[in-house]
Design a protein around this motif. Structure first.
Motif, short mmCIF file in Angstrom:
data_model
loop_
_atom_site.label_atom_id
_atom_site.label_comp_id
_atom_site.label_asym_id
_atom_site.label_seq_id
_atom_site.Cartn_x
_atom_site.Cartn_y
_atom_site.Cartn_z
N LYS A 45 -1.71 1.15 -7.61
CA LYS A 45 -2.25 -0.10 -7.05
C LYS A 45 -2.20 -1.22 -8.08
CE LYS A 45 -5.37 1.73 -3.48
NZ LYS A 45 -5.08 3.17 -3.61
N ALA A 71 2.32 1.64 -3.48
CA ALA A 71 1.32 2.13 -4.43
C ALA A 71 1.10 3.62 -4.26
CB ALA A 71 0.01 1.37 -4.25
N VAL A 85 -8.27 -2.71 1.35
CA VAL A 85 -7.46 -2.92 0.15
C VAL A 85 -7.00 -4.37 0.15
CG1 VAL A 85 -5.39 -2.22 -1.11
CG2 VAL A 85 -6.72 -0.51 0.15
N ARG A 138 0.83 -1.21 0.00
CA ARG A 138 0.00 0.00 0.00
C ARG A 138 0.86 1.26 0.00
NH1 ARG A 138 -5.23 -0.36 3.80
NH2 ARG A 138 -5.53 1.58 2.65
N ALA A 178 -8.91 0.49 -8.70
CA ALA A 178 -7.50 0.68 -8.36
C ALA A 178 -6.89 1.78 -9.21
CB ALA A 178 -6.72 -0.62 -8.57
N ARG A 190 -6.12 -3.73 -4.95
CA ARG A 190 -7.28 -2.92 -5.33
C ARG A 190 -8.13 -2.60 -4.10
NH1 ARG A 190 -11.95 -4.93 -8.63
NH2 ARG A 190 -12.97 -3.44 -7.26
#
Length: 216
Positions: A87, A15, A173, A12, A83, A93
């Motif tokens: 991501k 991303a 997520v 995370r 997403a 996502r």
């Protein structure tokens, strides 16, 4: 049963860094384009020297950056993939969280809520955090640092790695692994040999059968 794996905290963060990098590069490109088109007006807007035209350029840039910041996340997370590009690159996502009141579906309201809360979680304390070293923010800088640390640590205090925006919006997520289609049954085992090992029945699929069943 469909397995669901919660995305890792590292994925995370990665991303988010990728998304910010994309946003920053896009904003720099926009600034360079505006600078090339209306260089004098942009200079006046930056230093408050200007006319109505330079103020219009300034307003345009403020609105554009606001829309870019929110539009980037909202437009992509509201899409069928749920997403952003960052991501997607890391195979994760956004999804609706079961038991959160939204029946496990990712609704537009949930996406809007989790992204609006990002300002409170990240952007506002980050501004204080960046200004603090200059000494101009004073106690506000220290408060921003504590605020920033609390929200950044939030995903480490629950097993599903939820940030505050996820808790409010009823989202989480999850991993979105890329899957490949399995090999066609018609090219394996008894079907490939033309007859069943058990019954001896022969499988003949010609054009007539394929026109009904098809093959992909």
């Amino acid at each position: 049963a469909l397995p669901v794996r919660v995305a890792g905290r590292g994925a995370r963060v990665g991303a988010l860094v990728l998304d910010f990098a994309i946003l920053i590069i896009a904003m720099i490109a926009i600034l360079l384009l505006v600078d090339w088109l209306v260089k004098d007006l942009l200079f006046e807007a930056q230093f408050g020297l200007g006319s109505g035209a330079s103020e219009a350029v300034n307003i345009f840039l403020i609105v554009l950056f606001f829309l870019a910041r929110y539009g980037y996340f909202l437009s992509q997370e509201l899409g069928p993939r749920g997403a952003t590009w960052g991501k997607r690159a890391l195979g994760i996502r956004v999804a609706g969280r079961p038991g959160s009141g939204n029946a496990g579906r990712l609704t537009p309201e949930a996406v809007v809520a989790r992204n609006l809360l990002r300002d409170i979680e990240l952007f506002m304390p980050l501004v204080f955090f960046l200004v603090a070293p200059s000494g101009e923010a004073g106690a506000f800088g220290f408060a921003g640092l504590v605020w920033f640390a609390i929200f950044m640590a939030f995903p480490f205090f629950n097993k599903d790695a939820l940030r505050a925006g996820d808790v409010i919006a009823g989202t989480w997520v999850v991993e979105a692994p890329r899957t490949r289609l399995a090999a066609a049954m018609s090219v394996e085992g008894p079907a490939a040999r033309g007859s069943s090992d058990v019954t001896g029945a022969r499988y003949d699929f010609g054009e007539a059968e394929l026109s009904v069943y098809g093959e992909h």
